[in-house]
Design an enzyme around this catalytic site. Structure first.
Site, PDB file in Angstrom:
ATOM      1  N   ARG A  62      -6.561  -7.952  -9.763  1.00 16.02           N
ATOM      2  CA  ARG A  62      -8.012  -7.779  -9.799  1.00 16.02           C
ATOM      3  C   ARG A  62      -8.423  -6.835 -10.926  1.00 16.02           C
ATOM      4  O   ARG A  62      -7.661  -6.003 -11.370  1.00 16.02           O
ATOM      5  CB  ARG A  62      -8.511  -7.215  -8.461  1.00 16.02           C
ATOM      6  CG  ARG A  62      -8.615  -8.241  -7.358  1.00 16.02           C
ATOM      7  CD  ARG A  62      -9.164  -7.621  -6.089  1.00 16.02           C
ATOM      8  NE  ARG A  62     -10.601  -7.463  -6.116  1.00 16.02           N
ATOM      9  CZ  ARG A  62     -11.237  -6.289  -6.026  1.00 16.02           C
ATOM     10  NH1 ARG A  62     -10.551  -5.178  -5.930  1.00 16.02           N
ATOM     11  NH2 ARG A  62     -12.538  -6.240  -6.037  1.00 16.02           N
ATOM     12  N   LYS A  82       2.045  -0.704  -2.226  1.00 18.29           N
ATOM     13  CA  LYS A  82       1.554  -2.073  -2.346  1.00 18.29           C
ATOM     14  C   LYS A  82       2.713  -3.059  -2.306  1.00 18.29           C
ATOM     15  O   LYS A  82       3.703  -2.930  -3.023  1.00 18.29           O
ATOM     16  CB  LYS A  82       0.765  -2.233  -3.643  1.00 18.29           C
ATOM     17  CG  LYS A  82       0.083  -3.592  -3.786  1.00 18.29           C
ATOM     18  CD  LYS A  82      -0.932  -3.563  -4.906  1.00 18.29           C
ATOM     19  CE  LYS A  82      -1.619  -4.892  -5.101  1.00 18.29           C
ATOM     20  NZ  LYS A  82      -2.691  -4.836  -6.109  1.00 18.29           N
ATOM     21  N   ARG A 142      -9.646   3.726  -1.445  1.00 17.79           N
ATOM     22  CA  ARG A 142      -8.571   4.696  -1.566  1.00 17.79           C
ATOM     23  C   ARG A 142      -8.736   5.731  -0.465  1.00 17.79           C
ATOM     24  O   ARG A 142      -9.860   6.055  -0.078  1.00 17.79           O
ATOM     25  CB  ARG A 142      -8.610   5.416  -2.918  1.00 17.79           C
ATOM     26  CG  ARG A 142      -8.351   4.499  -4.111  1.00 17.79           C
ATOM     27  CD  ARG A 142      -6.885   4.100  -4.200  1.00 17.79           C
ATOM     28  NE  ARG A 142      -6.622   3.340  -5.406  1.00 17.79           N
ATOM     29  CZ  ARG A 142      -6.677   2.018  -5.477  1.00 17.79           C
ATOM     30  NH1 ARG A 142      -7.017   1.311  -4.429  1.00 17.79           N
ATOM     31  NH2 ARG A 142      -6.415   1.403  -6.618  1.00 17.79           N
TER      32      ARG A 142
END
Length: 323
Positions: free
Chosen positions: A121, A186, A321
């Site tokens: 993204r 991630k 976040r």
């Protein structure tokens, strides 16, 4: 002889002499040497030892579409169209987007062993070394344009989580709107792109990158904490079995989403929300908004509580976040 045929022989991780390879692939030893150089250009490490031959350290788990199709359940098998598997391509999303702009590609799957310009993204690079992870894009047709696509990335993430659970990997969390996390690292990302009528029939390219067996030296360009399935599971993970597991979950869920939208999935997504009830920061354009994550609403919008008031935030350039 193709590079794939040579890799198929070397994939077992054992030494194979130039003569043995030449006889098996019915080419000269000189032709083998030339193909070895091409394999190395893909970033694949090959040991060459005089008197013993060539070896891929650790072997290689090559993707085989026939093996994936054999593992598909009836619903996924009946709706999966043509599959394009390449050793290397710029980006599976770009390949799918380019073809979808010219023809109906509903149900077509684009898979690569390596991406030379993989994208995440907001234009971020998606590190895509050869034969280590999963990089693929599935094209799906929708009739009611962009308005009917709210929450789609969340459904795709949920399908990935369910596929991983079916493969014995528990504890994966979902990060709104398009990431999978294990702990704070991630594990996978989703990139959706659309072509066609923004208010009518359109095709959505569902791009997925899933870290399977990333080597640390290959991940030096990654600018955030990351992990892979091999580290989580403590052993090898079959990429063919994993791709089939994802398709077996994703295809039926896309059909259900097409009929009913995101609302039937909201509760299940909330249960997997990695940031549920935690203080977060929301980057919305140039704004930085702090609040407590209260999950999502029935359309997939992020619910953020600030000073006792809960507000919904939709799509766009939003990232979450921990504050």
């Amino acid at each position: 002889m193709t590079i794939r045929s040579l890799l198929s022989v070397l994939a077992d991780g054992r030494f194979h002499s130039g003569r043995e390879l030449g006889e098996q692939l019915q080419v000269s030893r000189s032709a083998i040497w030339k193909q070895i150089r091409k394999v190395e250009e893909l970033g694949v490490e090959i040991y060459s030892v005089k008197g013993r031959g060539y070896r891929l350290p650790g072997g290689l788990d090559l993707l085989e579409i026939s093996a994936v199709r054999d593992l598909l359940k009836a619903e996924a098998a009946s709706q999966l169209g043509e599959v394009a598997l390449e050793l290397s391509m710029e980006s599976t999303n770009l390949e799918a987007l380019s073809l979808s702009q010219r023809q109906d590609c509903h149900g077509r799957l684009f898979v690569a062993e390596q991406q030379t310009a993989g994208r995440g993204r907001r234009g971020r690079q998606w590190v895509s070394p050869f034969g280590r992870n999963l990089y693929f894009s599935l094209v799906w047709r929708f009739e009611h344009g962009a308005a009917a696509l709210e929450g789609l990335s969340l459904v795709v993430g949920l399908a990935l989580k369910k596929a991983l659970a079916a493969s014995g990997i528990e504890g994966v969390g979902l990060k709104w709107p398009n990431d999978l996390l294990f702990g704070n690292a991630k594990l996978a990302g989703i990139l959706l792109e659309m072509t066609g009528d923004a208010s009518g029939e359109c095709q959505v390219i569902i791009g997925i990158g899933l870290n399977v067996a990333m080597q640390p030296e290959q991940a030096e360009a990654i600018d955030q904490p990351w992990t892979d399935l091999q580290s989580i599971k403590g052993g090898t993970v079959s990429r063919n079995e994993l791709l089939a597991a994802v398709l077996n979950e994703l295809v039926p869920m896309l059909d259900r989403f097409k009929q009913f939208g995101f609302e039937p999935f909201a509760e299940e997504w909330m249960a997997a929300n990695a940031f549920q009830s935690l203080p977060v920061e929301l980057q919305l354009g140039d704004q930085l908004i702090q609040g407590v994550c209260r999950g999502v609403n029935g359309s997939g919008a992020l619910l953020l509580e600030r000073e006792g008031e809960t507000k919904a935030y939709h799509g766009g350039e939003i990232s979450v976040r921990r504050a």
